[in-house]
Design an enzyme around this catalytic site. Sequence first.
Site, PDB file in Angstrom:
ATOM      1  N   ASP A 216      -9.475   9.701   0.723  1.00  0.00           N
ATOM      2  CA  ASP A 216      -8.675   8.762   1.257  1.00  0.00           C
ATOM      3  C   ASP A 216      -8.310   7.397   0.389  1.00  0.00           C
ATOM      4  OD1 ASP A 216      -6.747   7.641   3.069  1.00  0.00           O
ATOM      5  OD2 ASP A 216      -8.312   6.779   4.269  1.00  0.00           O
TER       6      ASP A 216
ATOM      7  N   GLU B  91     -14.059  -1.485   5.800  1.00  0.00           N
ATOM      8  CA  GLU B  91     -12.993  -1.774   6.892  1.00  0.00           C
ATOM      9  C   GLU B  91     -13.700  -1.811   8.274  1.00  0.00           C
ATOM     10  OE1 GLU B  91      -8.999   0.317   6.046  1.00  0.00           O
ATOM     11  OE2 GLU B  91     -10.450   1.923   5.636  1.00  0.00           O
TER      12      GLU B  91
ATOM     13  N   LYS C  40      -1.539  -5.571  -4.183  1.00  0.00           N
ATOM     14  CA  LYS C  40      -2.352  -6.645  -3.815  1.00  0.00           C
ATOM     15  C   LYS C  40      -2.391  -7.841  -4.824  1.00  0.00           C
ATOM     16  CE  LYS C  40      -4.883  -3.865  -0.488  1.00  0.00           C
ATOM     17  NZ  LYS C  40      -4.380  -4.228   0.832  1.00  0.00           N
TER      18      LYS C  40
ATOM     19  N   LYS D 248     -15.248   3.394   7.024  1.00  0.00           N
ATOM     20  CA  LYS D 248     -14.559   2.681   8.247  1.00  0.00           C
ATOM     21  C   LYS D 248     -15.746   2.256   9.343  1.00  0.00           C
ATOM     22  CE  LYS D 248     -10.223   5.129   7.844  1.00  0.00           C
ATOM     23  NZ  LYS D 248      -9.406   3.887   7.157  1.00  0.00           N
TER      24      LYS D 248
ATOM     25  N   HIS E 193      -0.906   1.391  -3.201  1.00  0.00           N
ATOM     26  CA  HIS E 193      -0.645   0.146  -2.599  1.00  0.00           C
ATOM     27  C   HIS E 193      -1.647  -1.139  -2.885  1.00  0.00           C
ATOM     28  CE1 HIS E 193      -3.227   1.142   1.023  1.00  0.00           C
ATOM     29  NE2 HIS E 193      -3.164  -0.286   1.117  1.00  0.00           N
TER      30      HIS E 193
ATOM     31  N   LYS F   1       1.284   8.024  -1.101  1.00  0.00           N
ATOM     32  CA  LYS F   1       0.125   8.816  -1.174  1.00  0.00           C
ATOM     33  C   LYS F   1       0.013   9.399   0.014  1.00  0.00           C
ATOM     34  CE  LYS F   1      -4.398   7.376  -0.280  1.00  0.00           C
ATOM     35  NZ  LYS F   1      -4.882   6.862   1.122  1.00  0.00           N
TER      36      LYS F   1
ATOM     37  N   HIS G 176      -7.500   4.135  -4.603  1.00  0.00           N
ATOM     38  CA  HIS G 176      -7.700   2.539  -4.562  1.00  0.00           C
ATOM     39  C   HIS G 176      -9.147   2.162  -5.193  1.00  0.00           C
ATOM     40  CE1 HIS G 176      -4.702   3.485  -1.639  1.00  0.00           C
ATOM     41  NE2 HIS G 176      -5.328   3.569  -0.635  1.00  0.00           N
TER      42      HIS G 176
HETATM   43  C1  BG6 Z   1      -4.892   3.690   2.915  1.00  0.00           C
HETATM   44  C2  BG6 Z   1      -5.686   4.685   3.701  1.00  0.00           C
HETATM   45  O1  BG6 Z   1      -4.470   4.303   1.793  1.00  0.00           O
HETATM   46  O2  BG6 Z   1      -5.527   2.519   2.949  1.00  0.00           O
HETATM   47  C3  BG6 Z   1      -6.294   4.054   5.052  1.00  0.00           C
HETATM   48  O3  BG6 Z   1      -5.267   5.793   4.087  1.00  0.00           O
HETATM   49  C4  BG6 Z   1      -7.138   2.691   4.857  1.00  0.00           C
HETATM   50  O4  BG6 Z   1      -7.250   4.961   5.568  1.00  0.00           O
HETATM   51  C5  BG6 Z   1      -5.931   1.780   3.798  1.00  0.00           C
HETATM   52  O5  BG6 Z   1      -7.121   2.073   6.072  1.00  0.00           O
HETATM   53  C6  BG6 Z   1      -6.547   0.496   3.672  1.00  0.00           C
HETATM   54  O6  BG6 Z   1      -5.617  -0.433   2.879  1.00  0.00           O
HETATM   55  P1  BG6 Z   1      -5.742  -1.761   3.181  1.00  0.00           P
HETATM   56  O7  BG6 Z   1      -4.529  -2.397   2.593  1.00  0.00           O
HETATM   57  O8  BG6 Z   1      -5.481  -1.964   4.867  1.00  0.00           O
HETATM   58  O9  BG6 Z   1      -7.073  -2.351   2.664  1.00  0.00           O
END
Ligand code: BG6
Length: 494
Positions: A238, A219, A185, A343, A181, A151, A243
């Site tokens: 992002d 987050e 999970k 965030k 990613h 990504k 996601h």
């Molecule tokens: C990433 C983003 O793809 O995913 C980040 O670029 C983000 O900004 C992250 O913090 C979140 O992933 P996870 O696995 O920590 O929830």
Amino acid sequence: MVIFGAAGDLTKRLVVPALYNLAKAKLLPKEFALVGFDLAPLEVNVWKQNLTDMLSVFVKHGTDTGTVDADAWKTVTDGMTYVQGDLTDAASFQKLKGKLQEVDNAEHTGGNYIFYLAIADRFFGTVVEQLGHAELMKQENGQWRRVVVEKPFGHDLASAKALNKQILDVIDESQTYRIDHFLGKETVQNIMMFRFANGMFEPIWNRDRIDHVQITVAETVGVEKRGRFYEKTGALRDMVPNHVFQLVAMTAMEAPNSFSANAVRSEKAKVIEAIRIVKPGDVPCHAVRGQYAQGNMDGKTVPEYRDEPDVAGDSEVETYAALKLSIDNWRWSGVPFYIRTGKRLRKRKTAISIRFKETPGVLLRDMMVRKPAPNWLLLRIQPEEGIALEFGAKVPGPTMQLGDVRMDFKYEDYFGTAPATGYETLIYDVMIGDATLFQRADNIESGWAVVQPVLDYWSSNKAHDFPNYRSGSDGPTTAEELLERDGRLWRPID
Ligand code: BG6
């Protein structure tokens, strides 16, 4: 496996530890060989030492036993090779080709190659072209050649389409593994199992019984040291078309005909394609943006976004985004999906909350009990992984009183936890050629198509209220209003 960006952070933090975990689980073939490719002039032993040092730290801080399993690490590092090269230089790829032939002979890798692009996204297309020119992507005599693309895949609809074209001009879709990613999970993968392996949920999983769905990816971290990247990206790009839309697709998809990659990805594609694309003028009623102000988190004062390193003092970049989505299909028509991500929010929490419709209320109408609370099904993705159901029950005693209760399943209680980076399943699947958990070209493009009007509107209309939410809060009040207009409320991020 050839890793482009071998000396980089992603390789050290995620890809190599995941390979180690696979080796420990005896899922890495004995013939496995690792080839690093990077601009840095490193001797293979130095590269190996760097990775070994990093792994020791990883193992020590993980939930592991605290020591590196030497046999497993040997499976990863045996026969490893390093190629110093430039991603834009054809001669470097010829050098790589020569090395790969040597590795084939020495390690019996059979000419099967995974090329992992752990590099800056501007090089994705170039590297695939170079691999094509060097004839490294040709699949002959039963050999396979696959590319893993990290990504971000594009930064808007046009660039994602262009990148897909650039890649697919050289290789076939079946050779392309676009990583998201979130699909690595366990709890995200479990959404499908939960829905389709249990008979009780599917009959109520539709517009007849569901009032609305809330998806939260909250987050606590700020932009950390990624200001330069984030200033070009923002929360929407992002997190949302990738996601968050994966979570939407898993929640809303129809049952696939099988668990084959194409069957699953086709059903997911249909959901994202069914999301209504808002007209430019309607964006303010469907989308909210926010940027964090200074605040207090865990007893510490944290700076506002505009004071973060590499961030402009008058930045207009959003660190929070919320959208109201309408999925225009038979199952979901009229059921809004509210999504939000940000965030520096109060708590780290990723969850899908499904709110069921209320009972007709006639039975309780004339009784002195308060209105029953609505039923919620909560799919908790992280960090406290589990599934909960909230409903009302009679409080014991002579009078009729209703209490809110909760049934709670925690993964940890049943299955324990295994040390994992989240990349193990993904890398394993690339090795066995299963693309179910990877994004197909059409999945990527339909995600970008949904957010494109919002990106356009936000880039041409200033956010006059930034910063508009306190660090450590639940987000901007305008996000509350998005739901209040529909007579609904977000669940607190707690
Ligand atoms: C990433 C983003 O793809 O995913 C980040 O670029 C983000 O900004 C992250 O913090 C979140 O992933 P996870 O696995 O920590 O929830």
